[in-house]
Write a protein that holds these residues in place. Structure first.
Motif, PDB file in Angstrom:
ATOM      1  N   ARG A 109       0.835  -1.204   0.000  1.00 59.85           N
ATOM      2  CA  ARG A 109       0.000   0.000   0.000  1.00 59.85           C
ATOM      3  C   ARG A 109       0.869   1.253   0.000  1.00 59.85           C
ATOM      4  NH1 ARG A 109      -3.207  -0.045   5.645  1.00 59.85           N
ATOM      5  NH2 ARG A 109      -4.174  -1.830   4.597  1.00 59.85           N
ATOM      6  N   GLY A 110       0.237   2.391  -0.227  1.00 58.33           N
ATOM      7  CA  GLY A 110       0.919   3.679  -0.118  1.00 58.33           C
ATOM      8  C   GLY A 110       2.076   3.853  -1.071  1.00 58.33           C
ATOM      9  N   ILE A 111       3.145   4.471  -0.564  1.00 60.60           N
ATOM     10  CA  ILE A 111       4.327   4.736  -1.380  1.00 60.60           C
ATOM     11  C   ILE A 111       4.955   3.442  -1.864  1.00 60.60           C
ATOM     12  CG2 ILE A 111       6.680   5.661  -1.310  1.00 60.60           C
ATOM     13  CD1 ILE A 111       5.635   7.802   0.631  1.00 60.60           C
ATOM     14  N   GLY A 112       4.947   2.410  -1.014  1.00 59.01           N
ATOM     15  CA  GLY A 112       5.528   1.129  -1.419  1.00 59.01           C
ATOM     16  C   GLY A 112       4.815   0.531  -2.608  1.00 59.01           C
ATOM     17  N   ARG A 113       3.505   0.547  -2.570  1.00 58.45           N
ATOM     18  CA  ARG A 113       2.715   0.015  -3.686  1.00 58.45           C
ATOM     19  C   ARG A 113       2.983   0.818  -4.957  1.00 58.45           C
ATOM     20  NH1 ARG A 113      -1.894   1.384  -6.348  1.00 58.45           N
ATOM     21  NH2 ARG A 113      -3.156  -0.339  -7.199  1.00 58.45           N
ATOM     22  N   ALA A 114       2.945   2.139  -4.838  1.00 54.86           N
ATOM     23  CA  ALA A 114       3.179   2.988  -6.009  1.00 54.86           C
ATOM     24  C   ALA A 114       4.558   2.750  -6.595  1.00 54.86           C
ATOM     25  CB  ALA A 114       2.998   4.459  -5.629  1.00 54.86           C
ATOM     26  N   THR A 115       5.548   2.552  -5.725  1.00 56.01           N
ATOM     27  CA  THR A 115       6.914   2.306  -6.196  1.00 56.01           C
ATOM     28  C   THR A 115       7.018   0.958  -6.889  1.00 56.01           C
ATOM     29  OG1 THR A 115       7.820   3.685  -4.419  1.00 56.01           O
ATOM     30  CG2 THR A 115       9.326   2.129  -5.482  1.00 56.01           C
ATOM     31  N   ALA A 116       6.385  -0.063  -6.336  1.00 56.82           N
ATOM     32  CA  ALA A 116       6.397  -1.379  -6.969  1.00 56.82           C
ATOM     33  C   ALA A 116       5.841  -1.306  -8.387  1.00 56.82           C
ATOM     34  CB  ALA A 116       5.601  -2.369  -6.126  1.00 56.82           C
ATOM     35  N   LEU A 117       4.732  -0.611  -8.554  1.00 52.78           N
ATOM     36  CA  LEU A 117       4.114  -0.508  -9.876  1.00 52.78           C
ATOM     37  C   LEU A 117       4.956   0.349 -10.817  1.00 52.78           C
ATOM     38  CD1 LEU A 117       0.377  -0.102  -8.821  1.00 52.78           C
ATOM     39  CD2 LEU A 117       1.543  -2.163  -9.619  1.00 52.78           C
ATOM     40  N   GLU A 118       5.553   1.411 -10.305  1.00 53.28           N
ATOM     41  CA  GLU A 118       6.399   2.258 -11.149  1.00 53.28           C
ATOM     42  C   GLU A 118       7.626   1.500 -11.631  1.00 53.28           C
ATOM     43  OE1 GLU A 118       7.729   5.385 -13.373  1.00 53.28           O
ATOM     44  OE2 GLU A 118       5.764   5.131 -12.438  1.00 53.28           O
ATOM     45  N   LEU A 119       8.229   0.721 -10.752  1.00 57.47           N
ATOM     46  CA  LEU A 119       9.383  -0.071 -11.170  1.00 57.47           C
ATOM     47  C   LEU A 119       8.993  -1.106 -12.217  1.00 57.47           C
ATOM     48  CD1 LEU A 119      11.225  -0.629  -7.769  1.00 57.47           C
ATOM     49  CD2 LEU A 119      11.811   0.975  -9.590  1.00 57.47           C
ATOM     50  N   ALA A 120       7.836  -1.719 -12.038  1.00 57.13           N
ATOM     51  CA  ALA A 120       7.370  -2.685 -13.034  1.00 57.13           C
ATOM     52  C   ALA A 120       7.187  -2.019 -14.391  1.00 57.13           C
ATOM     53  CB  ALA A 120       6.070  -3.329 -12.569  1.00 57.13           C
ATOM     54  N   ARG A 121       6.641  -0.807 -14.389  1.00 55.06           N
ATOM     55  CA  ARG A 121       6.474  -0.078 -15.663  1.00 55.06           C
ATOM     56  C   ARG A 121       7.828   0.179 -16.326  1.00 55.06           C
ATOM     57  NH1 ARG A 121       3.247   3.246 -12.188  1.00 55.06           N
ATOM     58  NH2 ARG A 121       1.055   2.585 -12.278  1.00 55.06           N
ATOM     59  N   ARG A 122       8.867   0.287 -15.534  1.00 52.01           N
ATOM     60  CA  ARG A 122      10.208   0.559 -16.063  1.00 52.01           C
ATOM     61  C   ARG A 122      10.994  -0.721 -16.322  1.00 52.01           C
ATOM     62  NH1 ARG A 122      12.311   6.302 -13.631  1.00 52.01           N
ATOM     63  NH2 ARG A 122      10.275   7.252 -13.312  1.00 52.01           N
ATOM     64  N   GLY A 123      10.315  -1.871 -16.256  1.00 50.80           N
ATOM     65  CA  GLY A 123      10.944  -3.125 -16.631  1.00 50.80           C
ATOM     66  C   GLY A 123      11.690  -3.837 -15.527  1.00 50.80           C
ATOM     67  N   ILE A 124      11.395  -3.509 -14.273  1.00 51.54           N
ATOM     68  CA  ILE A 124      12.073  -4.126 -13.129  1.00 51.54           C
ATOM     69  C   ILE A 124      11.104  -5.067 -12.424  1.00 51.54           C
ATOM     70  CG2 ILE A 124      13.168  -3.682 -10.889  1.00 51.54           C
ATOM     71  CD1 ILE A 124      14.092  -0.986 -12.059  1.00 51.54           C
ATOM     72  N   ASP A 125      11.557  -6.269 -12.098  1.00 52.07           N
ATOM     73  CA  ASP A 125      10.753  -7.226 -11.343  1.00 52.07           C
ATOM     74  C   ASP A 125      10.795  -6.876  -9.857  1.00 52.07           C
ATOM     75  OD1 ASP A 125      10.248  -8.472 -13.721  1.00 52.07           O
ATOM     76  OD2 ASP A 125      11.472 -10.244 -13.308  1.00 52.07           O
ATOM     77  N   VAL A 126       9.823  -7.361  -9.094  1.00 54.38           N
ATOM     78  CA  VAL A 126       9.648  -6.882  -7.728  1.00 54.38           C
ATOM     79  C   VAL A 126       9.378  -8.017  -6.741  1.00 54.38           C
ATOM     80  CG1 VAL A 126       8.262  -5.413  -6.202  1.00 54.38           C
ATOM     81  CG2 VAL A 126       8.731  -4.667  -8.552  1.00 54.38           C
ATOM     82  N   ILE A 127      10.142  -8.005  -5.646  1.00 57.36           N
ATOM     83  CA  ILE A 127       9.779  -8.741  -4.440  1.00 57.36           C
ATOM     84  C   ILE A 127       9.229  -7.703  -3.471  1.00 57.36           C
ATOM     85  CG2 ILE A 127      10.599 -10.124  -2.493  1.00 57.36           C
ATOM     86  CD1 ILE A 127      12.937 -11.022  -4.295  1.00 57.36           C
ATOM     87  N   LEU A 128       7.998  -7.880  -3.022  1.00 55.96           N
ATOM     88  CA  LEU A 128       7.424  -6.920  -2.086  1.00 55.96           C
ATOM     89  C   LEU A 128       7.054  -7.628  -0.795  1.00 55.96           C
ATOM     90  CD1 LEU A 128       3.948  -7.032  -2.000  1.00 55.96           C
ATOM     91  CD2 LEU A 128       4.415  -6.520  -4.402  1.00 55.96           C
ATOM     92  N   THR A 129       7.091  -6.882   0.303  1.00 60.53           N
ATOM     93  CA  THR A 129       6.718  -7.467   1.583  1.00 60.53           C
ATOM     94  C   THR A 129       5.450  -6.805   2.112  1.00 60.53           C
ATOM     95  OG1 THR A 129       7.820  -6.003   3.198  1.00 60.53           O
ATOM     96  CG2 THR A 129       9.201  -7.636   2.055  1.00 60.53           C
ATOM     97  N   TYR A 130       4.796  -7.541   3.014  1.00 59.59           N
ATOM     98  CA  TYR A 130       3.598  -7.034   3.675  1.00 59.59           C
ATOM     99  C   TYR A 130       3.567  -7.611   5.079  1.00 59.59           C
ATOM    100  CZ  TYR A 130       1.830 -11.723   2.694  1.00 59.59           C
ATOM    101  OH  TYR A 130       1.689 -13.091   2.656  1.00 59.59           O
ATOM    102  N   ARG A 131       3.110  -6.823   6.047  1.00 59.34           N
ATOM    103  CA  ARG A 131       2.972  -7.324   7.414  1.00 59.34           C
ATOM    104  C   ARG A 131       1.598  -7.934   7.631  1.00 59.34           C
ATOM    105  NH1 ARG A 131       1.000  -5.711  12.268  1.00 59.34           N
ATOM    106  NH2 ARG A 131       0.280  -3.726  11.378  1.00 59.34           N
ATOM    107  N   SER A 132       0.596  -7.310   7.053  1.00 65.97           N
ATOM    108  CA  SER A 132      -0.775  -7.802   7.120  1.00 65.97           C
ATOM    109  C   SER A 132      -1.449  -7.468   5.796  1.00 65.97           C
ATOM    110  CB  SER A 132      -1.533  -7.171   8.295  1.00 65.97           C
ATOM    111  OG  SER A 132      -1.517  -5.758   8.188  1.00 65.97           O
ATOM    112  N   HIS A 133      -2.735  -7.755   5.682  1.00 66.22           N
ATOM    113  CA  HIS A 133      -3.484  -7.472   4.450  1.00 66.22           C
ATOM    114  C   HIS A 133      -2.845  -8.170   3.241  1.00 66.22           C
ATOM    115  CE1 HIS A 133      -6.015  -4.586   6.520  1.00 66.22           C
ATOM    116  NE2 HIS A 133      -4.935  -4.053   7.047  1.00 66.22           N
ATOM    117  N   ALA A 134      -2.761  -9.489   3.339  1.00 61.89           N
ATOM    118  CA  ALA A 134      -2.200 -10.268   2.239  1.00 61.89           C
ATOM    119  C   ALA A 134      -2.965 -10.050   0.942  1.00 61.89           C
ATOM    120  CB  ALA A 134      -2.205 -11.757   2.601  1.00 61.89           C
ATOM    121  N   GLU A 135      -4.255  -9.757   1.046  1.00 60.95           N
ATOM    122  CA  GLU A 135      -5.054  -9.534  -0.170  1.00 60.95           C
ATOM    123  C   GLU A 135      -4.571  -8.307  -0.937  1.00 60.95           C
ATOM    124  OE1 GLU A 135      -6.813  -6.906   2.900  1.00 60.95           O
ATOM    125  OE2 GLU A 135      -6.026  -8.953   2.891  1.00 60.95           O
ATOM    126  N   GLU A 136      -4.075  -7.300  -0.209  1.00 58.55           N
ATOM    127  CA  GLU A 136      -3.528  -6.124  -0.890  1.00 58.55           C
ATOM    128  C   GLU A 136      -2.250  -6.494  -1.628  1.00 58.55           C
ATOM    129  OE1 GLU A 136      -5.068  -2.705   2.278  1.00 58.55           O
ATOM    130  OE2 GLU A 136      -2.957  -3.259   2.193  1.00 58.55           O
TER     131      GLU A 136
END
Length: 260
Positions: free
Chosen positions: A21-48
């Motif tokens: 969520r938030g800045i982390g989510r936006a950054t993950a999507l922006e990096l993907a748009r620029r051709g970078i793969d992503v490992i992301l973490t979450y503490r809760s809200h696995a559905e997000e």
């Protein structure tokens, strides 16, 4: 347990804490748009996290989501093992390229009212967690990569009820400079991005949901508005690019010119 999807392998992989969520989510999507793969973490809200992974797949990239509590340092060795397993199983690699220490928490309070619980909670997540998680993950990073630590504009200017949070973020900025020096021989750049006020669910969505707070922020911001997560994610992504290969040990404020 992880949430993952495998598409084609990428030459670059970023790990983002708090990427659901938030800045982390936006950054993950922006990096993907620029051709970078992503490992992301979450503490809760696995559905997000699952939804972010799905969006990254839609952008043609590969993503894995792993659970992590950045305030629980005792779990970091196990988490590093999970990252190594994901790298081998999903990408056939032993390393990743970029680390974005983004996950955070907030406990408002003045100096007079702050408790040890408030202090310890913020230190554990925003400083101790960043310090020791980075220590565990650096051996898995490829040479010539980059680390971005998310700090805050409040290390420069005063905001009421944010004394502990701002002091802890100041410690992260000092850590950034030391890491830049110690990791420089490996070609790993380390910088800080310091956002101003951003309309997320941080602090209970205080800026996002409160018109009075929005007006107050706009009144002291040169750009005449408050920030959305995409205003920050682009700066983070750009800092990882090869064109910024000679930038390290720096604090870069991305605040729209607040309190100039």
């Amino acid at each position: 347990m992880s949430i993952s999807a495998v598409t084609t392998s990428s030459t670059q992989i970023a790990l983002i804490t708090g990427g659901n969520r938030g800045i982390g989510r936006a950054t993950a999507l922006e990096l993907a748009r620029r051709g970078i793969d992503v490992i992301l973490t979450y503490r809760s809200h696995a559905e997000e996290a699952e939804a972010v992974v799905a969006s990254i797949i839609d952008l043609g990239r590969t993503s894995v989501a792993l659970p992590l509590d950045v305030g629980a340092t005792g779990s970091f060795a196990q988490f590093a093992s999970a990252v190594a397993e994901a790298l081998r199983g999903t990408w056939g690699r032993e390393s990743f390229d970029f680390l974005i220490n983004n996950a955070g928490t907030q406990r408002p309070g003045s100096f007079a009212d702050a408790t040890e619980d408030d202090f310890d909670s913020l230190v554990n997540v925003a400083f101790k967690g960043v310090f020791f998680l980075t220590q565990k993950l650096v051996p898995l990073m490829a040479d010539n990569g980059a680390i971005v630590n998310i700090s805050s504009g409040m290390t420069r200017f005063y905001v009421p009820q944010r004394v502990v949070y701002s002091a802890v973020k100041g410690a992260v900025e000092v850590l950034t400079r030391y890491l830049a020096q110690e990791l420089g021989p490996r070609g790993i750049r380390v910088n800080t991005i310091a956002p101003g006020s951003v309309a997320t669910d941080f602090s209970g969505g205080l800026l996002r949901d409160n018109e009075q707070v929005q007006k107050a922020v706009v009144s002291v911001t040169a750009m005449g508005r408050f920030a959305e997560p995409d205003d920050i994610s682009g700066a983070v992504a750009t800092l990882l690019e090869n064109g910024n290969r000679w930038v390290t040990g720096q604090r870069i404020e991305v605040s729209g010119g607040v309190h100039l």
